[in-house]
Design a protein around this motif. Structure first.
Motif, mmCIF file in Angstrom:
data_model
loop_
_atom_site.group_PDB
_atom_site.id
_atom_site.type_symbol
_atom_site.label_atom_id
_atom_site.label_comp_id
_atom_site.label_asym_id
_atom_site.label_seq_id
_atom_site.Cartn_x
_atom_site.Cartn_y
_atom_site.Cartn_z
ATOM 1 N N ASP A 6 24.823 27.311 -15.535
ATOM 2 C CA ASP A 6 26.585 28.933 -15.516
ATOM 3 C C ASP A 6 26.124 29.744 -14.761
ATOM 4 O OD1 ASP A 6 26.636 27.290 -17.715
ATOM 5 O OD2 ASP A 6 25.902 28.129 -19.392
ATOM 6 N N MET A 7 24.834 29.919 -14.488
ATOM 7 C CA MET A 7 24.335 31.254 -13.409
ATOM 8 C C MET A 7 24.695 30.617 -11.771
ATOM 9 S SD MET A 7 21.290 33.507 -15.176
ATOM 10 C CE MET A 7 20.914 34.107 -16.815
ATOM 11 N N ARG A 8 24.220 29.860 -11.524
ATOM 12 C CA ARG A 8 24.429 28.947 -10.168
ATOM 13 C C ARG A 8 25.554 29.101 -10.307
ATOM 14 N NH1 ARG A 8 19.664 25.416 -11.243
ATOM 15 N NH2 ARG A 8 21.506 23.982 -12.347
ATOM 16 N N VAL A 9 26.976 28.606 -11.183
ATOM 17 C CA VAL A 9 28.266 28.769 -11.132
ATOM 18 C C VAL A 9 29.300 29.544 -10.892
ATOM 19 C CG1 VAL A 9 30.236 27.863 -12.226
ATOM 20 C CG2 VAL A 9 28.878 26.214 -12.384
ATOM 21 N N ARG A 10 28.272 30.870 -11.785
ATOM 22 C CA ARG A 10 28.807 31.584 -11.304
ATOM 23 C C ARG A 10 28.315 32.271 -10.210
ATOM 24 N NH1 ARG A 10 27.117 35.577 -16.013
ATOM 25 N NH2 ARG A 10 28.538 34.207 -17.498
ATOM 26 N N ILE A 11 27.586 32.465 -10.008
ATOM 27 C CA ILE A 11 26.758 33.200 -7.988
ATOM 28 C C ILE A 11 27.852 32.308 -7.150
ATOM 29 C CG2 ILE A 11 25.171 32.935 -6.637
ATOM 30 C CD1 ILE A 11 23.463 33.202 -8.514
ATOM 31 N N ALA A 12 28.069 31.359 -7.449
ATOM 32 C CA ALA A 12 28.463 30.250 -6.453
ATOM 33 C C ALA A 12 30.154 30.660 -6.087
ATOM 34 C CB ALA A 12 28.568 28.968 -6.341
ATOM 35 N N SER A 13 31.002 31.117 -7.547
ATOM 36 C CA SER A 13 32.510 31.348 -7.457
ATOM 37 C C SER A 13 32.452 32.605 -7.055
ATOM 38 C CB SER A 13 32.310 31.919 -8.997
ATOM 39 O OG SER A 13 34.518 32.002 -9.706
ATOM 40 N N THR A 14 31.332 33.612 -7.337
ATOM 41 C CA THR A 14 31.655 34.700 -6.587
ATOM 42 C C THR A 14 31.522 34.661 -5.018
ATOM 43 O OG1 THR A 14 30.766 35.703 -8.364
ATOM 44 C CG2 THR A 14 31.027 37.506 -6.556
ATOM 45 N N LYS A 15 30.757 33.705 -4.772
ATOM 46 C CA LYS A 15 30.769 33.956 -3.319
ATOM 47 C C LYS A 15 31.738 32.893 -2.580
ATOM 48 C CE LYS A 15 25.425 33.046 -2.820
ATOM 49 N NZ LYS A 15 24.610 32.156 -2.409
ATOM 50 N N ALA A 16 32.479 32.371 -3.302
ATOM 51 C CA ALA A 16 33.794 31.771 -2.890
ATOM 52 C C ALA A 16 34.912 32.878 -2.502
ATOM 53 C CB ALA A 16 34.320 31.222 -3.829
ATOM 54 N N THR A 17 35.155 33.390 -3.698
ATOM 55 C CA THR A 17 35.688 34.552 -3.524
ATOM 56 C C THR A 17 36.130 35.853 -2.424
ATOM 57 O OG1 THR A 17 36.117 34.733 -6.000
ATOM 58 C CG2 THR A 17 36.876 36.644 -5.289
ATOM 59 N N GLN A 18 34.295 36.368 -2.310
ATOM 60 C CA GLN A 18 33.583 37.141 -1.219
ATOM 61 C C GLN A 18 34.872 36.172 0.326
ATOM 62 O OE1 GLN A 18 30.186 37.398 -0.057
ATOM 63 N NE2 GLN A 18 30.229 39.672 0.193
ATOM 64 N N LYS A 19 34.706 35.010 0.277
ATOM 65 C CA LYS A 19 35.248 34.808 1.859
ATOM 66 C C LYS A 19 36.643 34.600 1.365
ATOM 67 C CE LYS A 19 31.633 30.804 1.725
ATOM 68 N NZ LYS A 19 30.960 29.675 1.742
ATOM 69 N N ILE A 20 37.271 34.471 0.321
ATOM 70 C CA ILE A 20 38.678 34.624 0.536
ATOM 71 C C ILE A 20 38.608 36.062 1.019
ATOM 72 C CG2 ILE A 20 40.408 34.686 -1.320
ATOM 73 C CD1 ILE A 20 39.985 32.304 -2.559
ATOM 74 N N THR A 21 38.704 37.527 -0.368
ATOM 75 C CA THR A 21 38.557 38.453 0.524
ATOM 76 C C THR A 21 38.471 38.727 1.140
ATOM 77 O OG1 THR A 21 36.713 38.955 -0.745
ATOM 78 C CG2 THR A 21 38.620 39.249 -2.111
#
Length: 291
Positions: A6-21
């Motif tokens: 779950d933590m790995r998924v959360r980190i990956a999701s935040t990284k994807a959001t960071q790329k978008i912003t």
């Protein structure tokens, strides 16, 4: 406690959001340059137009034939608030600051016993204002399909405002928009455009006397509708630059916040993983000793 997966998924999701912003920040920065150039180019023309009209209007002051756009209706009962906002969000407080200024003006006028009507230009302002003033919104224009703002867009708005004024639907019209100062500073602005506010001692009014051909009243009859469209066009360009400046700033903040979240999430993940490995080692050692 969340699992390592779950933590790995959360980190990956935040990284994807960071790329978008980050991508949105770069796009806003590129569009800001063009929007800022257009807004700054429109300011001298709009200001000079106001100065010329003020000069002519000072000569026509008190004339019984003065146009209604200058003289007004003689009443101050019905106010039309022309609120210009953006079509999209993700721009910090850009839209809400304009709406807040218009809402405060509306509530103050209502408290004085005045009637208030809204003309909304832009989806975000319309969505916010209709929550409180749904019945007072008489017109809404959506500019989402407009790829590049042109004077024709301002003319369309000006024609609708003039049609309502000629029909006697309001006495005073105030324009609300955000004036672009810098990437981090956009100033919500209220400007009365009907009847036109003539500055005291307009440009060279006291120093020079002019004779006009045709008469002042006839010149003003032609110039005032044009000036209305010019002031609205300037407001749209100022808004456009302010939107991209606010969006650039908001996406920069979001990118940095995402980076901080990734750092904290990675730290928690590494500690949890280390604790889990240590626990497994202890279990293996304990099992070996038991044998």
């Amino acid at each position: 406690m969340a699992s390592l997966k779950d933590m790995r998924v959360r980190i990956a999701s935040t990284k994807a959001t960071q790329k978008i912003t980050k991508a949105m920040q770069m796009v806003a920065a590129s569009k800001l340059r063009r929007a800022q150039t257009a807004a700054e180019a429109a300011r001298p023309y709009a200001e000079k137009m106001s100065a010329v009209i003020s000069n002519i209007a000072s000569a026509a002051a008190g004339s019984p034939g003065a146009p209604a756009l200058l003289a007004g209706t003689g009443r101050d009962q019905v106010h039309l608030l022309l609120v210009c906002t953006g079509e999209r969000g993700l721009s910090g407080a850009f839209n809400s600051s304009i709406v807040r200024l218009a809402r405060e003006r509306a509530l103050a006028l209502i408290a004085q016993g005045k009637e208030v009507k809204f003309f909304c230009v832009g989806r975000k302002g319309y969505e916010q204002l209709r929550r409180l003033f749904d019945k007072q919104i008489v017109e809404h224009m959506d500019l989402r399909s407009v790829r590049q703002l042109g004077f024709v867009n301002a003319e369309d708005i000006a024609k609708k405002v003039l049609a309502r004024f000629d029909a006697g639907e309001f006495d005073v019209c105030t324009l609300f928009y955000s004036q672009f100062k810098s990437v981090i500073a956009q100033v919500p602005t209220a400007q009365q455009i009907i009847p036109l506010v003539v500055e005291e001692g307009g440009a060279n009014a006291s120093a020079t006397s002019y004779e006009y051909e045709p008469e002042e009243d006839e010149i003003l009859t032609r110039l005032l509708p044009r000036n209305l469209a010019v002031q609205i066009f300037r407001a749209l360009l100022e808004n456009n630059a302010s939107f991209y400046g606010a969006q650039m700033s908001a996406m920069d903040n979001a990118t940095r916040n995402a980076g901080e979240m990734i750092r904290k999430q990675t730290l928690v993940y590494n500690r949890t993983r280390q604790a889990q490995i240590t626990k497994e080692l202890i279990e293996i050692i304990s099992g070996a000793e038991a044998v």
